[in-house]
Each structure stands twice: as structure tokens, then as C-alpha cells.
Write a protein that holds these residues in place. Structure first.
Motif, short mmCIF file in Angstrom:
data_model
loop_
_atom_site.label_atom_id
_atom_site.label_comp_id
_atom_site.label_asym_id
_atom_site.label_seq_id
_atom_site.Cartn_x
_atom_site.Cartn_y
_atom_site.Cartn_z
N GLN A 72 1.08 3.63 -3.42
CA GLN A 72 -0.10 4.47 -3.68
C GLN A 72 -0.24 5.55 -2.64
O GLN A 72 -0.58 6.71 -2.96
CB GLN A 72 -1.36 3.60 -3.72
CG GLN A 72 -2.61 4.37 -4.13
CD GLN A 72 -2.50 4.97 -5.52
OE1 GLN A 72 -2.22 4.26 -6.49
NE2 GLN A 72 -2.67 6.29 -5.63
N GLN A 79 9.25 0.91 -2.10
CA GLN A 79 8.00 1.48 -2.60
C GLN A 79 8.01 3.00 -2.51
O GLN A 79 7.46 3.69 -3.38
CB GLN A 79 6.82 0.88 -1.83
CG GLN A 79 6.57 -0.60 -2.13
CD GLN A 79 7.56 -1.54 -1.44
OE1 GLN A 79 8.26 -1.16 -0.50
NE2 GLN A 79 7.61 -2.77 -1.92
N ALA A 118 7.74 5.52 -5.80
CA ALA A 118 6.76 6.61 -5.88
C ALA A 118 7.44 7.95 -6.13
O ALA A 118 6.94 8.76 -6.92
CB ALA A 118 5.94 6.66 -4.59
N SER A 134 6.94 10.20 -9.65
CA SER A 134 6.11 11.38 -9.39
C SER A 134 6.25 12.47 -10.44
O SER A 134 5.36 13.32 -10.58
CB SER A 134 6.45 11.97 -8.02
OG SER A 134 7.75 12.55 -8.03
N ARG A 185 2.25 8.24 -3.37
CA ARG A 185 1.83 9.01 -4.55
C ARG A 185 0.71 9.98 -4.19
O ARG A 185 0.72 11.15 -4.62
CB ARG A 185 1.38 8.06 -5.67
CG ARG A 185 2.54 7.35 -6.38
CD ARG A 185 2.08 6.64 -7.65
NE ARG A 185 1.21 5.50 -7.36
CZ ARG A 185 1.66 4.28 -7.07
NH1 ARG A 185 2.95 4.05 -6.99
NH2 ARG A 185 0.81 3.29 -6.85
N ASN A 186 -0.26 9.51 -3.40
CA ASN A 186 -1.35 10.39 -2.96
C ASN A 186 -0.80 11.60 -2.20
O ASN A 186 -1.26 12.73 -2.39
CB ASN A 186 -2.33 9.64 -2.06
CG ASN A 186 -3.16 8.61 -2.81
OD1 ASN A 186 -3.25 8.66 -4.03
ND2 ASN A 186 -3.76 7.69 -2.08
N GLU A 198 0.93 14.00 -4.58
CA GLU A 198 -0.07 14.72 -5.38
C GLU A 198 -0.79 15.78 -4.55
O GLU A 198 -1.18 16.82 -5.07
CB GLU A 198 -1.07 13.72 -5.97
CG GLU A 198 -0.49 12.87 -7.09
CD GLU A 198 -1.37 11.68 -7.46
OE1 GLU A 198 -2.50 11.60 -6.95
OE2 GLU A 198 -0.90 10.83 -8.24
N ASP A 255 0.81 -1.23 0.00
CA ASP A 255 0.00 0.00 0.00
C ASP A 255 0.84 1.27 0.00
O ASP A 255 0.30 2.37 -0.17
CB ASP A 255 -0.91 0.03 1.23
CG ASP A 255 -1.91 -1.11 1.26
OD1 ASP A 255 -2.33 -1.55 0.16
OD2 ASP A 255 -2.25 -1.58 2.36
#
Length: 277
Positions: A32, A56, A60, A64, A35-36, A39, A29
Motif C-alpha cells: 500500500q 510487495q 505494487a 500500478s 502504491r501511494n 500514485e 504495509d
């Protein structure tokens, strides 16, 4: 939305005061979630060898599209790698797993006083710092007496001390020692794993300022001057946790929250924790 303030560390490196933590986020997880966060606007990610999700995080960051120099990445030395040669090898593995060229901040994760001499571990981190592969080095979970011992032999003063801090554990003595020696305080478990969010005092402040209790507690950290990195895998909460710079707590709000201190930890006591795993 107002920009996240930077804090200048004692070696001139700047760190965003608000970051995103990936502690207890499963590796599957983490990509993601990171990345969230990126963002949303976060530019500071806090991971560790112990968390098992450095790869991970690195993926990311690389995916990005954001310039590497705009993202501040922290990692921490695993407890089983305190011997200097082990520390060097562990850092090499961190760099390989992240795959982002350098680490902005690298920390000794725990002092582990019964396991070995952390002053020797620190010498290995000083070598890493001098090589330029870590832009700053620091410690985590160090008490004032650990820091005094470290400073007796250190050539480099730690840039930060990352400790458990929240309204039920205000850590005023550790923070004051840090201020005296220009060691920035970073707060982990900033909402006490959710325990403080239903406190009537914090609820009353949240009602007054029209914010969530989590936003109030995180704003309390920010106004105290600490660096904080809440963790969430829920996009809505990730955004809420980022929205801290368009409101302010009054001096009365701040003192009421600080008065909740009861020296209550959610994590281990650094003076007794010696897990070398």
C-alpha cells in the motif's frame, strides 16, 4: 507540480533524484505504501533484500499500470551473500521476488571489511551488470578507503554510493570522493530519523520559506545534488515529501543547514559494522 529532475549516472542511465524508500516498512504495509507513492508521482523505489519486502514492492509496481521503464527500482545485496556464488544466487532471488524483469540499480549493501573481500563480491556484480539484468551497479555505506580499494581492481566504476547523509552528518569527504570519480551520492536517513526536524536553525529556515522542516531538509539534499528517498507510510507526508520543486533555499539557508554538521550517525559505522546476517 514541477517534475522530479533526473540525474544521469556514469554509465548513461538516468535516475529520478527523488525516490521513495521502504526501509523499516513491514511487508504487510509495503504494498500500500508503494502504491501511494506511485500514485503521488514517485517513479523511484528503493528496497533491499535485507528489508524483506521486495515481493510487495514488485507487486505494487506490476499493479500500478505504469510502464515498467518509467519506474526506477533499486535493491541491495544481503550481507550474508558476499561470496561470489552467493551473490549471484541472491540476485537471482531478488529478480524472482520482484518479478519485474530487471533491476535498475543493484548495490553491495555494506562493505563488511572483516567478513570478506568485497572486491570479489563486486566482480560478481559486474557479471550481473554485463548480463543486462541490472541496468547499473553500485555500493552502499562505502568510505573513501573502501572505494579506493575497489577501484584498484574494478572494471566498472560504481554508479552510486548510498550513504547516511543529513544535516548532522554532511559526509563532505565521501561526497567529494564520489564527485571526483563520477560516483553519484544517494542519501539514506535524510532527516536523521527525525532528529534534525526540531533543530532551531532548520525551524527558522522553514519559517522563512513557509515550508515544513522535513521539506526544508529534503530540499537541502536536492540542492546539494544528492539523490534522496524519504520514507513514510502516512499519505499526507508522502505527498509533502514530494513537494520539493516549487521552492528554493537561498545560499545562506544552505550554508546555515550545512554548518549543523557534527559527524553524528544514526546508523552503524561502516568501518566497524560487520554483521553478516
Amino acid at each position: 507540480m514541477p517534475a522530479v529532475p533526473d540525474i544521469t549516472l556514469n554509465n548513461g542511465v538516468t535516475i529520478p533524484q527523488l525516490g521513495f524508500g521502504v526501509f523499516q516498512i513491514p511487508p504487510e504495509d509495503t504494498g500500500q505504501a508503494t502504491r501511494n507513492a506511485l500514485e503521488t508521482g514517485y517513479r523511484h523505489i528503493d528496497t533491499a533484500e535485507m528489508y524483506g519486502n521486495e515481493k510487495q514492492v514488485g507487486e505494487a509496481v506490476r499493479a500500478s499500470g505504469i510502464d515498467r521503464d518509467e519506474i526506477f527500482v533499486t535493491s541491495k545485496l544481503n550481507n550474508g551473500a558476499h561470496e561470489p556464488d552467493d551473490a549471484r544466487a541472491a540476485f537471482d532471488q531478488t529478480l524472482a521476488d520482484l518479478g519485474i524483469g530487471h533491476v535498475d540499480l543493484f548495490l553491495i549493501h555494506w562493505p563488511l571489511p572483516a567478513v570478506g573481500d568485497f572486491t570479489r563480491t563486486w566482480q560478481a556484480l559486474e557479471e550481473i551488470y554485463r548480463s543486462g539484468r541490472a541496468k547499473a551497479i553500485g555500493v552502499s555505506n562505502f568510505q573513501p578507503h573502501h572505494l579506493r580499494r575497489l577501484l584498484e581492481t574494478a572494471d566498472v566504476v560504481p554508479a552510486v554510493n548510498q550513504i547516511e547523509v543529513h544535516p548532522y552528518l554532511t559526509q563532505d569527504d565521501v561526497r567529494a570522493f564520489g564527485t571526483e570519480h563520477e560516483i553519484a551520492t544517494e542519501a539514506w536517513s535524510p532527516i536523521a530519523q527525525g532528529k534534525v526536524l526540531d533543530d532551531p536553525v532548520i525551524t527558522a529556515v522553514a519559517d522563512r520559506v513557509g515550508r515544513t522542516t522535513a521539506q526544508v531538509v529534503l530540499r537541502w539534499h536536492i540542492q546539494r545534488g544528492d539523490i534522496v528517498f524519504p520514507k513514510s507510510v502516512t499519505p499526507k507526508r508522502v505527498k509533502e515529501n514530494f513537494a520539493l520543486f516549487d521552492f528554493e533555499l537561498s545560499p545562506q539557508d544552505m550554508s546555515e543547514i550545512s554548518a549543523l554538521n557534527r559527524d553524528e550517525r544514526t546508523g552503524p559505522d561502516p568501518d566497524t559494522f560487520n554483521m553478516a546476517g
